[in-house]
Design an enzyme around this catalytic site. Structure first.
Site, short mmCIF file in Angstrom:
data_model
loop_
_atom_site.label_atom_id
_atom_site.label_comp_id
_atom_site.label_asym_id
_atom_site.label_seq_id
_atom_site.Cartn_x
_atom_site.Cartn_y
_atom_site.Cartn_z
N HIS A 1 -57.25 80.99 86.86
CA HIS A 1 -55.82 80.93 86.53
C HIS A 1 -55.00 80.64 87.79
CE1 HIS A 1 -55.85 82.61 82.38
NE2 HIS A 1 -57.02 83.08 82.79
N GLN B 1 -62.15 75.09 78.89
CA GLN B 1 -63.27 75.18 77.94
C GLN B 1 -63.08 74.18 76.79
OE1 GLN B 1 -63.42 79.39 76.95
NE2 GLN B 1 -64.05 79.97 79.01
N ASP C 1 -35.57 107.64 76.71
CA ASP C 1 -36.80 107.47 75.93
C ASP C 1 -37.71 108.68 76.17
OD1 ASP C 1 -35.90 104.95 75.46
OD2 ASP C 1 -37.39 103.92 76.70
N PRO D 1 -21.05 102.71 77.55
CA PRO D 1 -22.52 102.82 77.54
C PRO D 1 -23.09 103.17 78.92
CG PRO D 1 -21.82 100.83 76.38
CD PRO D 1 -20.59 101.40 77.04
N SER E 1 -33.25 97.82 76.94
CA SER E 1 -34.34 97.27 77.75
C SER E 1 -34.01 95.80 78.04
CB SER E 1 -35.66 97.40 76.98
OG SER E 1 -35.55 96.77 75.74
N LEU F 1 -33.03 94.30 80.72
CA LEU F 1 -31.87 93.98 81.57
C LEU F 1 -32.30 93.29 82.86
CD1 LEU F 1 -29.55 97.10 81.26
CD2 LEU F 1 -29.27 94.87 80.19
N GLU G 1 -52.07 79.63 88.07
CA GLU G 1 -50.65 79.98 87.91
C GLU G 1 -50.28 81.32 88.55
OE1 GLU G 1 -52.91 79.88 85.54
OE2 GLU G 1 -52.59 81.36 83.95
N LYS H 1 -16.73 96.86 78.33
CA LYS H 1 -16.79 98.29 78.01
C LYS H 1 -17.74 99.05 78.95
CE LYS H 1 -14.02 98.73 74.55
NZ LYS H 1 -12.78 99.50 74.83
N CYS I 1 -58.33 77.77 82.03
CA CYS I 1 -59.23 78.77 81.43
C CYS I 1 -59.69 78.31 80.05
CB CYS I 1 -58.59 80.14 81.44
SG CYS I 1 -59.83 81.45 81.48
N1 GLN Z 1 -61.37 83.22 75.78
C1 GLN Z 1 -61.91 82.58 76.92
C2 GLN Z 1 -62.92 83.46 77.65
O1 GLN Z 1 -62.94 84.65 77.50
C3 GLN Z 1 -60.83 82.11 77.87
C4 GLN Z 1 -60.00 83.21 78.44
C5 GLN Z 1 -58.70 82.75 79.05
O2 GLN Z 1 -58.19 81.67 78.73
N2 GLN Z 1 -58.10 83.57 79.89
O3 GLN Z 1 -63.72 82.95 78.39
#
Ligand code: GLN
Length: 533
Positions: free
Chosen positions: A509, A387, A150, A192, A15, A17, A511, A189, A383
């Site tokens: 989030h 808080q 698997d 595999p 796994s 790869l 990101e 080799k 997130c």
């Molecule tokens: N634990 C927090 C909540 O549920 C923050 C969740 C998180 O950071 N994704 O609100």
């Protein structure tokens, strides 16, 4: 293109790869040729989705615009393609069985014995073809998780075997394997790889293209040998060398002509080679930084970098946008305390407090916020990180000693972080959080507005708790302002300290939405604030 074509990506030997990166790179190359492409991941575990998995087990849980909790490979797909994925792009064995069992209970198969073949494989095939059925995509790339051989993967491989018959020339199989280098004998080799192709053949699937992961270049002889033993064309044996960044893989695969070979397998004339200019520009900036900065990422899963995959990638995108190398210093939130936090954080120019759940490492996260706030160091709370910023401010500025989140202390006197109203009656864990994209309205006079340059945004969520609006006035009087709110529910989405150099906490989030060609505005602006003297 008249009909959707299907490309399957399987893996052998071991796994990890990088099937996800190879799939995303191929998709990128096809997209650059003007085709519409989507990628799907089939995961052979019994969890209905990875939302209930510990990040130590499976890395980050990635969230799509439509609120699906998915495998982190979907993050790669979005970062490479700059196109949203959805619930349909990630299917697990748990979800397949759940659907089949629900149908059985409903009587859909009345009178029949429900079996893996055909009922489970039919459901798998339906889930694969659903993405192609709307005619939206020229290519659907389906990555089969796990390794051939698997037990868990068998129904998926069997579904691929059946689809090869059904779809005939509309289907291509790529198999990814490893060619290990034995230092003692100084040899690469191929055995595999031969064995793993045999395993695939035993299941009735002949791969069309082999992608071989290797630390050293493969000679023409080795490629020929693999071609002979595995019944593929020599040109269809492709080398995938280790590279310094995943973002180089599309260029490597272009050099190896993976996209051309795929198109030819479908009898499509490849035409001109795309120049991938914007992608190369990104790589150039990423590889030739003018500055270097250190950012602390404070979290409790730092031993496993995959747990914060999207944050890491967003920092890479934002770094490149600022022509800056961003070194991430991972700080374990359980290992910082009153005695060492100043020292631990003394060599960083920016601090991120990571998302998370539960009690572990909370005091360390609060100390990291305190340090950033008091020392005027750019701070980004995501997130749970947001808080933590709220709790730190309540305790140390508003002097509400007992301020906390109800998640950490259900009986606390000052629940500045509250359980959301709609969460109060929920007891089931899977897929029940506030998930997916929600609108947010931003105040013009804010760092967030400076970053986004617009007042209406939508960002993805994954949480149960929220800022307690009854405290909003008290906070704003003392200098922490809610600069972003959900226009319908008034839920607070962004908090800032305007007096601080750059102090932003977001309940969502960001990101998840950062891509190579669209680096996220908040990450870009966070990095930029560090560079500003
Ligand atoms: N634990 C927090 C909540 O549920 C923050 C969740 C998180 O950071 N994704 O609100």
């Amino acid at each position: 293109m008249a009909t959707t074509k299907y490309i399957f990506v399987t893996g052998g030997v071991t796994s990890s790869l990088g099937k996800g990166i190879i799939s995303a790179s191929l998709a990128k190359l096809l997209q650059a040729r003007g085709y519409s492409v989507t990628i799907q991941k089939l995961d052979p575990y019994i969890n209905v989705d990875p939302g209930t998995l510990n990040p130590y087990e499976h890395g980050e849980c990635y969230v799509t615009e439509d609120g699906a909790e998915t495998d982190l490979d979907l993050g790669h797909y979005e970062r490479f393609l700059n196109v949203y994925t959805s619930q349909a792009n990630n299917v697990t064995t748990g979800r397949i069985y759940q659907d089949v069992i629900n149908k059985e209970r409903r009587g859909d198969y009345l009178g029949k014995t429900v079996q893996i073949i055909p009922h489970i494989t039919d459901e798998i095939k339906r889930r694969i073809k659903i993405l192609g059925s709307k005619g939206k995509f020229d290519f659907v790339i389906t990555e089969i998780g796990g390794t051939v051989g698997d037990i868990e993967s068998l129904p998926y491989i069997e579904s691929v075997r059946q689809l090869r018959w059904e779809l005939k020339n509309k289907c291509v199989v790529i198999h990814l394997t490893l060619v290990p280098f034995l230092a003692a004998s100084g040899e690469l080799k191929t055995k595999p790889t031969q064995h793993s192709v045999k395993t695939l053949l035993e299941a009735g699937v002949q791969p069309d293209i082999l992608v071989l992961r290797t630390e050293h270049p493969l000679t023409a002889d080795i490629k020929q040998k693999v071609a002979n033993f595995c019944n593929v064309q020599k040109e269809a044996v492709i080398e995938s060398k280790d590279v310094s960044t995943i973002y180089e893989v599309p260029l490597e695969m272009q050099k190896e002509r993976l996209d051309e070979i795929v198109l030819k397998s479908f009898d499509i004339e490849p035409g001109e080679k795309p120049d991938l200019k914007p992608w190369k520009e990104f790589l150039k900036k990423y590889k030739n930084p003018k500055n270097t900065i250190n950012i602390a990422l404070v979290g409790k899963y730092v031993e496993l970098k995959d747990a914060y995959k999207s944050i890491n990638e967003a920092l890479i995108h934002a770094g490149a946008a600022n022509e800056t190398r961003v070194n991430v210093k991972y700080i374990h939130s359980e290992l910082i305390n009153e005695d060492n936090y100043e020292k631990e954080l003394s060599d960083v120019q920016g601090i991120i407090v990571a998302p998370g759940f539960g009690h572990r490492g909370i005091p360390g996260k609060i100390l990291a916020v305190k340090f950033a706030r008091e020392k005027n160091i750019p701070f980004f709370g995501i997130c749970l990180g947001m808080q933590m910023a709220v709790i730190e401010f309540a305790r140390n500025v508003l002097k509400l000693d007992d301020a906390n989140s109800l998640e950490m202390d259900p009986k606390c006197k000052h629940p500045v972080i509250n359980l959301m109203e709609e969460q109060k009656m929920i007891i089931e864990k899977g897929g029940t959080m506030r998930l997916g994209a929600y609108d947010c309205k931003i105040l013009k006079d804010s760092k967030a507005y400076q970053a986004y340059n617009k007042t209406c945004i939508a960002e993805r969520h994954r949480h149960r708790y929220e800022f307690n609006n009854t405290y909003e006035l008290e906070f704003s009087k003392s200098g922490m302002i809610a600069t972003g709110k959900n226009p319908e529910t008034d839920l607070i989405e962004i908090i800032e300290i305007p007096k601080h150099k750059w102090f932003v906490g977001v309940q969502f989030h960001p990101e998840y939405k950062s891509t190579v060609l669209n680096p996220h505005p908040l990450f870009v602006s966070f990095v930029k604030s560090i560079l500003e003297k």
